[in-house]
Scaffold this motif. Structure first.
Motif, PDB file in Angstrom:
ATOM      1  N   GLN A   1      15.826   4.442  13.385  1.00 45.70           N
ATOM      2  CA  GLN A   1      15.419   3.035  13.342  1.00 45.70           C
ATOM      3  C   GLN A   1      15.928   2.482  12.025  1.00 45.70           C
ATOM      4  N   SER A   2      16.835   1.530  12.109  1.00 45.68           N
ATOM      5  CA  SER A   2      17.439   0.987  10.894  1.00 45.68           C
ATOM      6  C   SER A   2      16.670  -0.235  10.431  1.00 45.68           C
ATOM      7  N   SER A   3      16.999  -0.696   9.239  1.00 46.45           N
ATOM      8  CA  SER A   3      16.375  -1.902   8.706  1.00 46.45           C
ATOM      9  C   SER A   3      16.970  -3.145   9.350  1.00 46.45           C
ATOM     10  N   ALA A   4      18.101  -2.993  10.043  1.00 45.27           N
ATOM     11  CA  ALA A   4      18.711  -4.121  10.754  1.00 45.27           C
ATOM     12  C   ALA A   4      17.855  -4.468  11.973  1.00 45.27           C
TER      13      ALA A   4
ATOM     14  N   GLY B   1      14.751  -9.937  17.026  1.00 40.74           N
ATOM     15  CA  GLY B   1      13.923  -9.667  15.857  1.00 40.74           C
ATOM     16  C   GLY B   1      13.304  -8.285  15.827  1.00 40.74           C
ATOM     17  N   ASP B   2      13.563  -7.473  16.861  1.00 37.83           N
ATOM     18  CA  ASP B   2      13.034  -6.105  16.890  1.00 37.83           C
ATOM     19  C   ASP B   2      13.881  -5.198  15.998  1.00 37.83           C
ATOM     20  N   ALA B   3      13.267  -4.107  15.525  1.00 39.65           N
ATOM     21  CA  ALA B   3      14.013  -3.133  14.722  1.00 39.65           C
ATOM     22  C   ALA B   3      15.100  -2.509  15.591  1.00 39.65           C
ATOM     23  N   GLN B   4      16.272  -2.309  14.992  1.00 41.52           N
ATOM     24  CA  GLN B   4      17.389  -1.729  15.724  1.00 41.52           C
ATOM     25  C   GLN B   4      17.177  -0.228  15.855  1.00 41.52           C
ATOM     26  N   ARG B   5      17.176   0.266  17.086  1.00 40.89           N
ATOM     27  CA  ARG B   5      16.959   1.691  17.355  1.00 40.89           C
ATOM     28  C   ARG B   5      18.192   2.299  17.993  1.00 40.89           C
ATOM     29  N   SER B   6      18.408   3.572  17.723  1.00 37.89           N
ATOM     30  CA  SER B   6      19.541   4.270  18.301  1.00 37.89           C
ATOM     31  C   SER B   6      19.238   5.762  18.376  1.00 37.89           C
TER      32      SER B   6
END
Length: 198
Positions: free
Chosen positions: A59-62, A67-72
């Motif tokens: 989970q990045s700060s981007a 507006g949700d946290a960027q997950r990968s």
């Protein structure tokens, strides 16, 4: 898309496949070397769960456009302990620039992927939220966290007392055999030799 976001996306796969039991276990602190390895700081003393788990969930700060946290999801090819941290090689890592783009990302793994704890050993995540009672059956509160003092761990217990002035007060109980009588992980309960006045 920024170059940092593009680099992050190039190393990570589908963002939608996160396990329901994902537990935060580390942070990416930067690149390690020049061949795409990343350096990760575990949140606890023992990095075994991090070393054993595949894949890692980031989970990045981007944020996404909503507006949700960027997950990968990050496929890890190799990982090993290194001077109190963990260094890892993600699939598709090409160079230091791509690895550096992951700096600051929070690392999660599936709780189901943790190695079995040894006899008398517990993962912190399994203790947080447990009810703490003493030998007399008095409820002292719930575990809100743990502290690593170097010598031993300490339970942070938020008081559940009937007295409104006491409610929410924090007790610090050393997590050592002298004070801990029983840990029931499945029942979410810890029995301690501790007075409410302590």
């Amino acid at each position: 898309m920024t170059s940092t976001a593009a680099a992050h996306e190039a190393q990570a796969s589908d963002t939608t496949v996160w396990p329901a039991d994902a537990v935060e276990i580390a942070r990416v602190v930067g690149a390690w070397g020049v061949k795409g390895w990343i350096k990760v700081q575990p949140l606890g003393r023992d990095a075994q769960a991090l070393l054993a788990a595949r894949p890692w969930y980031l989970q990045s700060s981007a944020t996404t456009p909503s507006g949700d946290a960027q997950r990968s999801v990050l496929d890890i090819r190799q990982a090993r302990a290194h001077s109190g941290t963990v260094v890892a090689l993600p699939a598709g890592a090409a160079d230091r620039t791509r690895a550096e783009a992951l700096r600051g990302a929070r690392v999660f793994i599936s709780r189901a992927g943790f190695p079995a704890a040894g006899d008398g050993e517990y993962y912190w995540v399994d203790l947080i939220g447990a009810e703490v009672i003493n030998r007399e059956g008095q409820v002292l509160g719930r575990v809100t966290g743990l502290l690593d003092t170097g010598a031993n761990d300490v339970l942070c217990v938020a008081s559940a007392g009937a007295d409104p002035e006491d409610r929410g007060a924090e007790r610090l109980i050393p997590f050592v055999a002298a004070y801990i009588d029983q840990v029931d992980v499945a029942g979410r309960r810890i029995v301690v030799d501790w007075s409410p006045e302590d």
